[in-house]
Enzyme design. Structure first.
Site, mmCIF file in Angstrom:
data_model
loop_
_atom_site.group_PDB
_atom_site.id
_atom_site.type_symbol
_atom_site.label_atom_id
_atom_site.label_comp_id
_atom_site.label_asym_id
_atom_site.label_seq_id
_atom_site.Cartn_x
_atom_site.Cartn_y
_atom_site.Cartn_z
ATOM 1 N N LYS A 113 28.816 -10.719 4.174
ATOM 2 C CA LYS A 113 28.510 -9.833 2.914
ATOM 3 C C LYS A 113 27.076 -9.511 2.967
ATOM 4 C CE LYS A 113 29.319 -13.820 0.495
ATOM 5 N NZ LYS A 113 30.198 -14.723 1.296
ATOM 6 N N THR A 114 26.262 -10.325 3.335
ATOM 7 C CA THR A 114 24.848 -9.896 3.275
ATOM 8 C C THR A 114 24.545 -8.677 4.171
ATOM 9 O OG1 THR A 114 23.915 -12.085 3.023
ATOM 10 C CG2 THR A 114 22.434 -10.521 4.042
ATOM 11 N N GLU B 37 25.961 -8.494 -3.729
ATOM 12 C CA GLU B 37 26.733 -9.213 -3.000
ATOM 13 C C GLU B 37 27.540 -10.446 -3.908
ATOM 14 O OE1 GLU B 37 25.562 -12.620 0.398
ATOM 15 O OE2 GLU B 37 24.437 -11.123 0.154
#
Length: 218
Positions: free
Chosen positions: A112-113, A154
């Site tokens: 995600k990051t 996110e």
């Protein structure tokens, strides 16, 4: 001016939201245990940070924001509840900001990051608002408050807070059995991701190399 207090303000997600709220004109304060680089950045924006948890810190506050890691035994959280101060989770605050914009949410068990950071970097020319769970070198921060139409964020599945989001566009990197202490079973995780997929209004990009992501297509 509404006074907003963040319990655990140094957290990577919490500090990003605090920056955006401060830049949007709210009177922001918060508490944590130690001073960090994110604390210094927040203080440069006029955010008052207390380096201890004490109920006096939240006297006169209009809204308290907490992460899912903050328990009801926390003295600031308990004082807020006992004195009818509104308390919301960080995911709820993100949703309040996100759902007013053309939202792009990045979800998935892993990646995600990195994916959010890459997306934010390539879209900087559109002046988006960005909230990411790491430091994005192009902005030297984990958040920026843009004037463009997009908010890139996110989306956290760990406690289902991503279900507060109603994105225009979303990305699902992968789906695996994680955070079972919150979800109870892998089946529940898959149901949550399907709901997130269904809540996306326009386009979802799926990693079809991940079987569980591919199965969202039916």
């Amino acid at each position: 001016m509404e006074k907003v207090f963040f319990i655990g303000i140094n957290g990577i997600g919490m500090s990003g939201l605090a920056k955006i709220m401060a830049k949007n004109g709210f009177e922001v304060s918060g508490s944590d245990q130690v001073k960090k680089d994110v604390s210094i950045e927040l203080e440069s924006l006029g955010v008052k940070i207390y380096y201890e948890h004490n109920k006096k810190n939240v006297v006169g506050i209009d809204l308290v924001v907490r992460s899912s890691a903050i328990k009801k035994s926390n003295v600031e959280y308990k004082y807020a509840l006992d004195n009818n101060i509104k308390v919301i989770k960080s995911g709820e605050l993100l949703a309040q900001l996100f759902n007013k914009k053309s939202g792009i949410a990045v979800a998935g068990t892993h990646g995600k990051t990195t994916t959010t950071s890459m997306l934010g970097a390539v879209m900087l020319s559109l002046d988006p608002t960005i909230v990411v769970g790491g430091i994005l070198p192009e902005i030297n921060s984990n958040a920026c408050c843009g004037s463009g139409e997009f908010l890139i964020a996110e989306a956290d599945e760990s406690d289902n807070s991503f279900l507060y989001l109603f994105p225009d566009y979303s990305i699902i990197t992968n789906i695996e059995a994680d955070h079972l202490e919150n979800h109870g079973s892998f089946e529940n995780i898959k149901k949550s991701f399907f709901q997130f997929y269904e809540q996306t209004k326009k386009i979802t990009l799926l990693n079809i190399d991940c079987l569980e992501s591919k199965l969202l297509l039916g």
